[in-house]
Write a protein that holds these residues in place. Structure first.
Motif, PDB file in Angstrom:
ATOM      1  N   THR A  14      43.990  38.026  45.926  1.00 38.49           N
ATOM      2  CA  THR A  14      44.006  36.795  45.133  1.00 38.49           C
ATOM      3  C   THR A  14      44.917  35.732  45.732  1.00 38.49           C
ATOM      4  N   ARG A  15      45.437  35.953  46.940  1.00 38.32           N
ATOM      5  CA  ARG A  15      46.125  34.880  47.652  1.00 38.32           C
ATOM      6  C   ARG A  15      45.178  33.714  47.939  1.00 38.32           C
ATOM      7  N   GLU A  16      43.870  34.031  48.051  1.00 39.74           N
ATOM      8  CA  GLU A  16      42.884  33.012  48.397  1.00 39.74           C
ATOM      9  C   GLU A  16      42.275  32.389  47.150  1.00 39.74           C
ATOM     10  N   SER A  17      41.681  31.207  47.316  1.00 40.10           N
ATOM     11  CA  SER A  17      41.144  30.442  46.193  1.00 40.10           C
ATOM     12  C   SER A  17      39.875  31.081  45.645  1.00 40.10           C
ATOM     13  N   PRO A  18      39.540  30.811  44.377  1.00 33.89           N
ATOM     14  CA  PRO A  18      38.285  31.324  43.822  1.00 33.89           C
ATOM     15  C   PRO A  18      37.062  30.890  44.637  1.00 33.89           C
ATOM     16  N   TRP A  19      37.004  29.624  45.033  1.00 31.90           N
ATOM     17  CA  TRP A  19      35.853  29.128  45.791  1.00 31.90           C
ATOM     18  C   TRP A  19      35.720  29.882  47.114  1.00 31.90           C
ATOM     19  N   PHE A  20      36.836  30.070  47.811  1.00 25.67           N
ATOM     20  CA  PHE A  20      36.782  30.749  49.102  1.00 25.67           C
ATOM     21  C   PHE A  20      36.347  32.195  48.929  1.00 25.67           C
ATOM     22  N   ARG A  21      36.911  32.870  47.958  1.00 34.47           N
ATOM     23  CA  ARG A  21      36.561  34.277  47.744  1.00 34.47           C
ATOM     24  C   ARG A  21      35.085  34.424  47.384  1.00 34.47           C
ATOM     25  N   ASP A  22      34.591  33.567  46.512  1.00 34.71           N
ATOM     26  CA  ASP A  22      33.187  33.649  46.129  1.00 34.71           C
ATOM     27  C   ASP A  22      32.264  33.399  47.321  1.00 34.71           C
ATOM     28  N   SER A  23      32.728  32.604  48.278  1.00 37.15           N
ATOM     29  CA  SER A  23      31.911  32.271  49.440  1.00 37.15           C
ATOM     30  C   SER A  23      31.952  33.350  50.515  1.00 37.15           C
ATOM     31  N   VAL A  24      33.089  33.994  50.672  1.00 44.55           N
ATOM     32  CA  VAL A  24      33.309  34.901  51.803  1.00 44.55           C
ATOM     33  C   VAL A  24      33.035  36.365  51.466  1.00 44.55           C
ATOM     34  N   ILE A  25      33.325  36.765  50.241  1.00 45.60           N
ATOM     35  CA  ILE A  25      33.116  38.175  49.877  1.00 45.60           C
ATOM     36  C   ILE A  25      31.687  38.634  50.184  1.00 45.60           C
ATOM     37  N   PRO A  26      30.645  37.838  49.870  1.00 46.27           N
ATOM     38  CA  PRO A  26      29.283  38.311  50.178  1.00 46.27           C
ATOM     39  C   PRO A  26      28.989  38.458  51.665  1.00 46.27           C
ATOM     40  N   ILE A  27      29.819  37.884  52.518  1.00 45.19           N
ATOM     41  CA  ILE A  27      29.568  37.974  53.957  1.00 45.19           C
ATOM     42  C   ILE A  27      30.043  39.302  54.528  1.00 45.19           C
ATOM     43  N   ALA A  28      31.313  39.679  54.275  1.00 39.62           N
ATOM     44  CA  ALA A  28      31.853  40.837  54.998  1.00 39.62           C
ATOM     45  C   ALA A  28      32.915  41.633  54.255  1.00 39.62           C
ATOM     46  N   ILE A  29      33.269  41.250  53.029  1.00 43.34           N
ATOM     47  CA  ILE A  29      34.348  41.916  52.295  1.00 43.34           C
ATOM     48  C   ILE A  29      33.771  43.003  51.396  1.00 43.34           C
ATOM     49  N   ASN A  30      34.430  44.155  51.340  1.00 38.75           N
ATOM     50  CA  ASN A  30      33.965  45.221  50.453  1.00 38.75           C
ATOM     51  C   ASN A  30      35.061  45.787  49.558  1.00 38.75           C
ATOM     52  N   ASN A  31      36.213  45.061  49.477  1.00 39.79           N
ATOM     53  CA  ASN A  31      37.285  45.511  48.585  1.00 39.79           C
ATOM     54  C   ASN A  31      38.088  44.284  48.157  1.00 39.79           C
ATOM     55  N   VAL A  32      38.221  44.070  46.848  1.00 37.20           N
ATOM     56  CA  VAL A  32      38.910  42.876  46.359  1.00 37.20           C
ATOM     57  C   VAL A  32      39.845  43.225  45.199  1.00 37.20           C
ATOM     58  N   SER A  33      40.893  42.435  45.067  1.00 43.86           N
ATOM     59  CA  SER A  33      41.730  42.491  43.875  1.00 43.86           C
ATOM     60  C   SER A  33      41.301  41.374  42.934  1.00 43.86           C
ATOM     61  N   ALA A  34      41.715  41.475  41.676  1.00 48.28           N
ATOM     62  CA  ALA A  34      41.411  40.441  40.692  1.00 48.28           C
ATOM     63  C   ALA A  34      42.502  40.427  39.636  1.00 48.28           C
ATOM     64  N   PHE A  35      42.823  39.217  39.145  1.00 47.66           N
ATOM     65  CA  PHE A  35      43.791  39.048  38.063  1.00 47.66           C
ATOM     66  C   PHE A  35      45.153  39.644  38.418  1.00 47.66           C
ATOM     67  N   SER A  36      45.530  39.536  39.698  1.00 49.01           N
ATOM     68  CA  SER A  36      46.759  40.171  40.167  1.00 49.01           C
ATOM     69  C   SER A  36      48.001  39.498  39.577  1.00 49.01           C
ATOM     70  N   LYS A  37      48.927  40.321  39.128  1.00 52.47           N
ATOM     71  CA  LYS A  37      50.254  39.871  38.710  1.00 52.47           C
ATOM     72  C   LYS A  37      51.254  40.402  39.724  1.00 52.47           C
ATOM     73  N   THR A  38      52.059  39.510  40.288  1.00 45.71           N
ATOM     74  CA  THR A  38      52.947  39.919  41.390  1.00 45.71           C
ATOM     75  C   THR A  38      54.393  40.039  40.934  1.00 45.71           C
ATOM     76  N   GLN A  39      54.572  40.471  39.679  1.00 45.80           N
ATOM     77  CA  GLN A  39      55.908  40.701  39.159  1.00 45.80           C
ATOM     78  C   GLN A  39      55.904  41.950  38.277  1.00 45.80           C
ATOM     79  N   PRO A  40      57.032  42.662  38.177  1.00 46.18           N
ATOM     80  CA  PRO A  40      57.100  43.836  37.308  1.00 46.18           C
ATOM     81  C   PRO A  40      56.869  43.447  35.854  1.00 46.18           C
ATOM     82  N   GLY A  41      55.978  44.147  35.188  1.00 44.08           N
ATOM     83  CA  GLY A  41      55.691  43.853  33.792  1.00 44.08           C
ATOM     84  C   GLY A  41      54.698  42.730  33.591  1.00 44.08           C
ATOM     85  N   GLY A  42      53.977  42.349  34.621  1.00 36.28           N
ATOM     86  CA  GLY A  42      53.129  41.164  34.556  1.00 36.28           C
ATOM     87  C   GLY A  42      51.898  41.298  33.690  1.00 36.28           C
ATOM     88  N   TYR A  43      51.421  42.515  33.433  1.00 38.07           N
ATOM     89  CA  TYR A  43      50.192  42.686  32.667  1.00 38.07           C
ATOM     90  C   TYR A  43      50.469  42.827  31.169  1.00 38.07           C
TER      91      TYR A  43
END
Length: 376
Positions: free
Chosen positions: A301-330
């Protein structure tokens, strides 16, 4: 003494590799695209500036190989940050010990709340993340909490400080399936400029971590370089490829994953020494797919939604979503504690819906116990 990737790394001349990559021509790129197997010379051509004019055929080949190897599936994972304590001082990380921020390490009760919140989101594959603090968030902490965390999820991976081979072997018995360990940059002098205090200053201890993982029999080993630290993302990508080829040759029983992190804003963060554009990131991702068709390519999720939606169908087969980068974030969001600011903040359902609209199938759990691994 057993050979490690350090032996291969010492044979590689950064400046020579950079010069050779930058000198590749259109003819070299066309030859690489027509080759049945990507050689190191082909790899340099595909990473070169000249290849920027061939992004469409490169992407078409990468997509064809991705569909052949992985079908239309894309696996989901999510990071769980257990602690932001860190005994290192790194110029690019929000958790660096010199940064004045509130420190937090989750206890048993807080971990359980996080696991419950993450399971409600639908995730089955978990990546545990901590700052690098061997005494307070080290093996004793992992021994205490890993079995309980593992009981909630189908697979468990980790991104923490490098450990000894016997410690990885022990963590495997506690339910750990994989370890992500990014070298950050393969340029030793630049590495030293960005790692100012702590055990992470030891370039070779980190460089040889995947070897220790391979000897410990870890199922999955993740590699990557942090784009922006060195002044040549192309050379760092070539070094990641060299590292991957070495590991595949020596530890063929393990699976491998490649990630493509770019510097993101964080507290006390450093300005990038080089900037990789989105089209250049696509070039790197597609190049790795041609080099290693069976390897997992991951996009966070470092990358933008538009970029991920465009690139994942090309060559990506593993993604994160709704990532919280701090302890207790969820369970209890505390953005002031975060390691870096994610760019794609969509919910897992929103990301899954976008993939479905692209003709892809989101996979929340990609294996079960009857396939030979225990879920406990």
């Amino acid at each position: 003494m057993a050979a490690t990737f350090t032996d291969r790394w010492r044979e590689l001349d950064w400046d020579d590799i950079t010069l050779r990559i930058n000198s590749k021509t259109s003819a070299d790129v066309e030859q690489a695209l027509s080759s049945r197997k990507v050689t190191r010379d082909n790899l340099m051509a595909l990473l070169s500036p000249a290849a920027s004019q061939y992004l469409e055929p490169l992407a078409q080949q990468a997509q064809r190989l991705t569909r052949q190897r992985f079908g239309n599936t894309v696996s989901f994972y999510v990071p769980l940050y257990l602690s932001n304590l860190c005994a290192n001082d790194c110029t690019y990380c929000g958790f660096s010990m010199s940064n004045k921020l509130k420190r937090k390490t989750l206890d048993e009760f807080e971990i359980a709340k996080e696991c419950e919140a993450i399971r409600r989101l639908g995730f089955e594959h978990l990546l545990l993340v901590t700052g690098e603090h061997q005494t307070k968030v080290g093996m004793d902490y992992f021994r205490q909490h890993l079995p309980a965390i593992r009981s909630h999820f189908s697979s468990l991976q980790m991104e923490v400080q490098p450990l000894d081979e016997h410690e990885y072997a022990e963590l495997k018995t506690l339910g750990l399936d994989g370890v992500m360990v990014y070298q950050e940059t393969y340029h030793q002098a630049v590495y030293a400029q960005h790692h100012l205090k702590g055990n992470k200053q030891d370039f070779f201890w980190r460089l040889e971590t995947p070897d220790r993982l391979g000897r410990a029999g870890m199922d999955k080993i993740g590699l990557g370089a942090l784009t922006g630290l060195s002044d040549s993302w192309r050379t760092d990508c070539f070094m990641v490829a060299e590292h991957l080829l070495w590991l595949q040759q020596h530890y063929w029983q393990s699976r491998y994953s490649i990630s493509f992190p770019r510097l993101r804003p964080c507290t006390g963060g450093v300005e990038p020494a080089s900037v990789m554009s989105e089209s250049q990131l696509v070039q790197a991702i597609c190049t790795f797919r041609l080099l290693a068709p069976d390897v997992e390519l991951s996009l966070s999720t470092r990358e933008s939604p538009w970029f991920r939606d465009s690139v994942i169908p090309i060559a990506i087969n593993n993604v994160s979503a709704f990532s919280k980068t701090q302890p207790g974030g969820y369970a209890d969001n505390h953005p002031e504690l975060e390691q870096f600011a994610p760019h794609d903040g969509r919910t897992p359902a929103e990301v899954a819906a976008a993939l479905t609209r692209s003709g892809l199938q989101p996979v929340w759990k990609d294996w079960d116990s009857f396939l030979g691994r225990s879920s406990q």
